[in-house]
Design a protein around this motif. Structure first.
Motif, PDB file in Angstrom:
ATOM      1  N   TYR A   1       0.830  -1.206   0.000  1.00 64.27           N
ATOM      2  CA  TYR A   1       0.000   0.000   0.000  1.00 64.27           C
ATOM      3  C   TYR A   1       0.859   1.249   0.000  1.00 64.27           C
ATOM      4  N   MET A   2       1.925   1.261   0.799  1.00 57.41           N
ATOM      5  CA  MET A   2       2.765   2.450   0.862  1.00 57.41           C
ATOM      6  C   MET A   2       3.460   2.710  -0.480  1.00 57.41           C
ATOM      7  N   ARG A   3       3.856   1.660  -1.198  1.00 54.80           N
ATOM      8  CA  ARG A   3       4.385   1.864  -2.551  1.00 54.80           C
ATOM      9  C   ARG A   3       3.343   2.571  -3.417  1.00 54.80           C
ATOM     10  N   HIS A   4       2.115   2.078  -3.334  1.00 52.60           N
ATOM     11  CA  HIS A   4       1.011   2.668  -4.096  1.00 52.60           C
ATOM     12  C   HIS A   4       0.780   4.115  -3.675  1.00 52.60           C
ATOM     13  N   ARG A   5       0.798   4.367  -2.387  1.00 50.75           N
ATOM     14  CA  ARG A   5       0.539   5.718  -1.861  1.00 50.75           C
ATOM     15  C   ARG A   5       1.627   6.695  -2.294  1.00 50.75           C
ATOM     16  N   PHE A   6       2.889   6.256  -2.219  1.00 45.53           N
ATOM     17  CA  PHE A   6       3.979   7.137  -2.639  1.00 45.53           C
ATOM     18  C   PHE A   6       3.870   7.444  -4.131  1.00 45.53           C
ATOM     19  N   ALA A   7       3.489   6.440  -4.930  1.00 43.91           N
ATOM     20  CA  ALA A   7       3.344   6.666  -6.374  1.00 43.91           C
ATOM     21  C   ALA A   7       2.245   7.688  -6.656  1.00 43.91           C
ATOM     22  N   LYS A   8       1.129   7.591  -5.931  1.00 44.37           N
ATOM     23  CA  LYS A   8       0.053   8.572  -6.095  1.00 44.37           C
ATOM     24  C   LYS A   8       0.535   9.966  -5.720  1.00 44.37           C
ATOM     25  N   TYR A   9       1.303  10.056  -4.649  1.00 40.15           N
ATOM     26  CA  TYR A   9       1.814  11.348  -4.181  1.00 40.15           C
ATOM     27  C   TYR A   9       2.744  11.960  -5.223  1.00 40.15           C
ATOM     28  N   VAL A  10       3.648  11.152  -5.773  1.00 47.01           N
ATOM     29  CA  VAL A  10       4.575  11.648  -6.788  1.00 47.01           C
ATOM     30  C   VAL A  10       3.820  12.109  -8.027  1.00 47.01           C
ATOM     31  N   ALA A  11       2.822  11.337  -8.451  1.00 45.54           N
ATOM     32  CA  ALA A  11       2.027  11.717  -9.621  1.00 45.54           C
ATOM     33  C   ALA A  11       1.296  13.030  -9.376  1.00 45.54           C
ATOM     34  N   GLU A  12       0.821  13.231  -8.151  1.00 47.28           N
ATOM     35  CA  GLU A  12       0.123  14.475  -7.821  1.00 47.28           C
ATOM     36  C   GLU A  12       1.085  15.660  -7.862  1.00 47.28           C
ATOM     37  N   LEU A  13       2.284  15.485  -7.339  1.00 49.85           N
ATOM     38  CA  LEU A  13       3.278  16.555  -7.401  1.00 49.85           C
ATOM     39  C   LEU A  13       3.616  16.896  -8.848  1.00 49.85           C
ATOM     40  N   ARG A  14       3.748  15.864  -9.671  1.00 54.87           N
ATOM     41  CA  ARG A  14       4.039  16.111 -11.086  1.00 54.87           C
ATOM     42  C   ARG A  14       2.898  16.891 -11.740  1.00 54.87           C
ATOM     43  N   LYS A  15       1.661  16.545 -11.388  1.00 52.14           N
ATOM     44  CA  LYS A  15       0.515  17.256 -11.967  1.00 52.14           C
ATOM     45  C   LYS A  15       0.558  18.732 -11.607  1.00 52.14           C
ATOM     46  N   TYR A  16       0.876  19.028 -10.332  1.00 50.44           N
ATOM     47  CA  TYR A  16       0.979  20.432  -9.919  1.00 50.44           C
ATOM     48  C   TYR A  16       2.063  21.147 -10.715  1.00 50.44           C
ATOM     49  N   ALA A  17       3.196  20.480 -10.903  1.00 50.46           N
ATOM     50  CA  ALA A  17       4.298  21.101 -11.636  1.00 50.46           C
ATOM     51  C   ALA A  17       3.896  21.385 -13.080  1.00 50.46           C
ATOM     52  N   GLU A  18       3.262  20.415 -13.717  1.00 50.45           N
ATOM     53  CA  GLU A  18       2.877  20.594 -15.117  1.00 50.45           C
ATOM     54  C   GLU A  18       1.788  21.651 -15.267  1.00 50.45           C
ATOM     55  N   GLN A  19       0.886  21.749 -14.285  1.00 50.66           N
ATOM     56  CA  GLN A  19      -0.133  22.797 -14.326  1.00 50.66           C
ATOM     57  C   GLN A  19       0.490  24.183 -14.179  1.00 50.66           C
ATOM     58  N   SER A  20       1.677  24.221 -13.572  1.00 52.63           N
ATOM     59  CA  SER A  20       2.392  25.496 -13.415  1.00 52.63           C
ATOM     60  C   SER A  20       3.333  25.780 -14.580  1.00 52.63           C
ATOM     61  N   GLY A  21       3.275  24.949 -15.620  1.00 48.53           N
ATOM     62  CA  GLY A  21       4.072  25.197 -16.811  1.00 48.53           C
ATOM     63  C   GLY A  21       5.401  24.486 -16.868  1.00 48.53           C
ATOM     64  N   VAL A  22       5.662  23.609 -15.903  1.00 51.17           N
ATOM     65  CA  VAL A  22       6.925  22.855 -15.896  1.00 51.17           C
ATOM     66  C   VAL A  22       6.708  21.578 -16.718  1.00 51.17           C
ATOM     67  N   THR A  23       7.132  21.601 -17.965  1.00 49.56           N
ATOM     68  CA  THR A  23       6.918  20.472 -18.863  1.00 49.56           C
ATOM     69  C   THR A  23       8.171  20.231 -19.703  1.00 49.56           C
TER      70      THR A  23
END
Length: 639
Positions: free
Chosen positions: A79-101
Motif C-alpha cells: 500500500y505504501m508503494r502505491h501511496r507514494f506513487a500517487k503522491y509523486v504523480a500528484e506533485l508532477r501534476k501540480y508542476a505541469e499545471q504550473s508550466g513545468v513540462t
C-alpha cells in the motif's frame, strides 16, 4: 540538463523510525485499497476484523494480532508503494499545471548508511513504483559510501544494478546526491576519506552507465540569521551552525580541500571523452544478479510481533550479508561483469540471462519459486546462496524450489558456545581445507551431488542439482570468499568471466564499456594501497599486446581500446585520454614507459617527450616521461 526534483527521500523518515503513517485518513485509504485488491471472502480470511469500522480498524492495524501480522507486514508495504506513487504523480501534476513540462521529474532514492549500501534497496523497494509508473521520471541514487575499498566496492556495483533492473527502457542510471566531500562532517577529523573516494565512485558509476552525477555538496556556505528571532538557539535559516558544507571540496570560504585535485582530475577525464561514454553500455558476461524487491520491504514491523520479527530477521540475514560480501565480491574479483534482473516482477529467460546468482532466504514468494523452476527447466543456471526457501513470504509452507532440486531440508546448524561448526568440501569442490562457518542449512540431498558437508554429522549443506535442461548450485551455508570456487560454480552453470587479469593479490575491480561500433574503454580500479603489475586478457587473448601494466596504489584508469578521434584510431593505450582536440591528443601517463598504439594517416609531430615507431599499419608512441615525475603527454598532429 534541467530537471525538477519533486520531493526529497520520500518514505525515508517513516522507515528509519519504524513509524509508518497510520493516521485516520491514511488508514481509511488503506482500507479502501485492501477492498479493491482482495475480494470480500479473501479479505475476511486475511483480516478478522471490520475494515469499515473506524475504531476497530485503527486498533487492529496499529496493534496487530499475530494471526494476521504477516499479511499486514506485506499489505502495508504494498500500500505504501502505491501511496507514494500517487503522491509523486500528484506533485508532477501540480508542476505541469504550473508550466513545468518537457523535462525529467526526479525522484531520489535513499538508503545508504554507515558507509555501506546494504539498506539502500529498501529505498528502491519503497519508490520504484513511483518512478516507473509513467514515462518522464528519472530516479537517482544517494551515494554516501565514504571510501570505495575492498569492504564496500561490491555495494555500489550492486545497487547500480538493482536500480537498472527495475528501470524503464528510457531511464538511465543517475545519482542525485553523490557525496563528494572529505567525510569530516562533524569537524572532528574522525572520519576522513582517502582522495580516491570520489574518483573511484565516479569511475564505477560511469562504467555502469550513469548519465548524471550531481555532486553533493560541492561547495559550502553560510547560514544567515533570520530577520525575525526564532528563539531556537541560533536564529539561523538552518540548524548546522554558522557554516554548512565544511566537508565539501570547496569550503564555505572558497578554500579547496585535499579531495579537490583528484576530483577535478577524474571529472576532466570523463568530460574529455563524454561523447563516447554517453553512448556506451557496460559489457556483460552471461550472468545476472537476482533482485527481489520484496526482500527489502522490511521498513515497517510492529515491535511486539514475533511473526513479523521472524520474517524480517531472516530476510535481513540472507538478502545481502554473505550474498554481497562473499558471493558478489567473489564474482567481481573473479572478473565477472554483471547486471541485475528483477526476478520478482519481470520475465527471466535463459536465452537472455543464461545464469542467475540469487540471494535466497527461508521465505520466498510461491510465484518466484515457480518462475525459477521454469527458468531452470528451460536451460537456465541458478547459483543460489543463503537458504533454500521453506515458506512463502507470509509464512505458509512452500517448498517448490526444494522439491524441484529433489532435496528435503532437515535442520539449520549454528556455530556457538562450544560448538565449532565446520564444513568439508567434496565432489568437484574438493580438495579444499575444512573451514569454520556460522550457519548451515542441511538436507536429505537425494540424487544431487554433494559439495559441502558438516564435518561431524556429514550432513549436506551445498549441492549441485539437475532441473530439467538446466541446473542449480546451492550453497546453503556461510562459506568464505573463495574466488576459484565461485568461478568454477558459475562456469559449470554456463557463465565464464571473459575479462581476466593475472594478479594473485586480487583487489582489482575491472569492467569494460563499448559502443555499438566496437569502441571500448577498459575500466580498472586498484582498491589496495600498493602497486600491482598485471597482464590483461579478453576472451583468452592478451590485451595491450600482452604488455605488463602497473596499476598504481589507490588509482583508477580508463584505457581506450579502438577509440577514434579526428581520423586517429587509438588501438590501445596504457595512458588514459585527458583532452581531445582536432590537432592534439593529451594523455595522463600511468607507467614508467607508456605505450600508445595508433592507426592513422596523419603525420605525428616530433617531440622530445616521446619517440615514434611504425610497425605495419600501427604507429607506436613511446613516452620518454616517467608517470610519477610528469604524467602529462601531448601528441600533436601536423596540419
Amino acid at each position: 540538463m534541467i530537471g525538477v526534483q519533486l520531493d526529497n527521500e520520500i518514505g525515508m523518515l517513516s522507515w528509519v523510525s519504524n513509524s509508518p503513517d497510520l493516521t485516520e485518513h491514511v488508514l481509511e485509504d488503506f482500507a479502501g485499497w485492501l477492498q479493491r485488491k482482495y475480494d470480500a471472502g479473501t479479505l475476511g480470511r486475511r483480516y478478522p476484523f471490520k475494515l469499515d469500522r473506524k475504531e476497530e480498524r485503527e486498533q487492529a492495524v496499529r496493534s496487530p494480532r499475530e494471526e494476521y501480522a504477516a499479511a499486514l507486514l506485506h499489505d502495508l508495504g504494498y500500500y505504501m508503494r502505491h501511496r507514494f506513487a500517487k503522491y509523486v504523480a500528484e506533485l508532477r501534476k501540480y508542476a505541469e499545471q504550473s508550466g513545468v513540462t518537457g523535462i525529467p521529474f526526479l525522484v531520489n532514492i535513499h538508503g545508504t548508511g554507515n558507509g555501506r549500501g546494504k539498506t539502500y534497496p529498501i529505498g528502491i523497494s519503497q519508490l520504484y513504483e513511483s518512478y516507473t509508473q509513467a514515462p518522464g521520471y528519472l530516479s537517482g541514487s544517494d551515494i554516501y559510501f565514504g571510501d570505495l575499498n575492498m569492504d564496500t566496492f561490491q555495494d555500489l556495483y550492486l545497487i547500480n544494478g538493482f536500480m537498472d533492473a527495475v528501470h524503464l527502457p528510457d531511464q538511465p542510471l543517475a545519482s542525485l546526491e553523490f557525496n563528494c566531500g572529505d567525510g569530516n562532517f562533524g569537524e572532528t577529523y574522525g572520519s576522513r576519506y582517502d582522495p580516491s573516494a570520489v574518483d573511484f565512485k565516479t569511475r564505477m558509476c560511469i562504467a555502469q552507465g550513469n548519465r548524471l552525477l550531481n555532486f553533493y555538496l560541492f561547495s559550502g556556505g553560510y547560514n544567515y540569521r533570520m530577520d525575525q528571532k526564532l528563539g531556537d538557539g541560533n536564529d539561523r535559516i538552518a540548524f548546522t551552525g554558522e557554516r554548512h558544507g565544511f566537508a565539501a571540496p570547496v569550503g564555505p570560504d572558497g578554500d579547496l580541500n585535499y579531495t579537490y585535485p583528484r576530483m577535478a582530475r577524474v571529472n576532466k577525464t570523463v568530460m574529455a571523452v563524454a561523447d563516447k561514454l554517453a553512448v556506451m553500455d557496460e559489457e556483460r558476461d552471461a550472468v545476472a544478479y537476482g533482485f527481489i524487491p520484496d526482500y527489502y520491504m522490511t521498513e515497517y514491523k510492529y515491535p511486539h510481533s514475533t511473526v513479523m520479527k521472524d520474517i524480517v530477521t531472516n530476510l535481513e540475514a540472507n538478502r545481502n550479508a554473505g550474498a554481497w560480501d562473499i558471493m558478489a565480491r567473489a564474482m567481481l574479483l573473479a572478473g565477472y561483469r554483471f547486471g541485475s534482473v528483477d526476478v520478482q516482477n519481470k520475465p527471466i529467460d535463459p536465452q537472455q540471462t543464461p545464469v542467475i546468482a540469487l540471494p535466497s532466504a527461508r521465505y520466498m514468494h510461491a510465484h518466484i519459486q515457480r518462475k525459477l523452476v521454469a527458468y531452470m527447466e528451460a536451460g537456465g543456471g541458478l547459483l543460489l546462496y543463503g537458504e533454500v526457501p521453506l515458506y512463502d513470504m507470509e509464512g505458509a509452507p512452500c517448498t517448490i524450489l526444494a522439491d524441484a532440486f529433489g532435496v528435503k531440508p532437515t535442520r539449520t546448524l549454528r556455530d556457538g558456545g562450544h560448538y565449532y561448526l565446520s564444513l568439508c568440501a567434496e565432489g568437484w569442490a574438493a580438495p579444499r581445507p575444512e573451514i569454520r562457518a556460522y550457519y548451515a542449512q542441511t538436507f536429505d540431498h537425494g540424487k544431487t551431488q554433494p559439495l559441502l558437508r558438516v564435518y561431524d554429522t556429514r550432513e549436506v549443506c551445498a549441492f549441485e542439482a539437475a532441473v530439467g535442461d538446466g541446473k542449480a548450485i546451492v550453497i546453503a551455508s556461510a562459506y568464505r570468499c573463495d574466488i576459484p570456487l565461485f568461478r568454477t560454480a558459475l562456469e559449470r552453470l554456463g557463465a565464464k568471466a571473459e575479462l581476466q587479469h593475472d594478479c594473485r593479490d586480487h583487489g582489482i575491480f575491472m569492467t569494460s564499456t563499448a559502443t555499438e561500433d566496437g569502441e571500448r574503454f577498459l575500466h580498472l580500479l586498484n582498491l589496495d594501497g600498493f602497486d600491482k603489475e598485471i597482464r590483461l586478457y579478453d576472451r583468452g587473448a592478451p590485451l595491450l599486446e600482452g604488455r605488463p601494466f602497473v596499476l598504481s596504489s589507490k588509482d583508477g584508469v580508463m584505457l581506450p581500446l579502438d577509440i577514434t578521434y579526428h581520423g586517429v584510431k587509438i588501438v590501445y593505450s596504457t595512458a588514459e585520454i585527458a583532452q581531445v582536440s582536432e590537432d592534439e591528443l593529451a594523455f595522463r601517463l600511468t607507467q614508467a614507459e607508456d605505450v600508445i598504439a595508433l592507426e592513422t594517416d596523419r603525420r605525428i609531430a616530433a617531440s622530445d617527450a616521446y619517440s615514434v615507431r611504425q610497425d605495419g599499419s600501427t604507429v607506436y608512441i613511446i613516452s620518454k616521461k616517467h608517470a610519477k615525475v610528469d604524467d602529462r603527454l601531448v601528441i600533436r598532429f601536423a596540419s
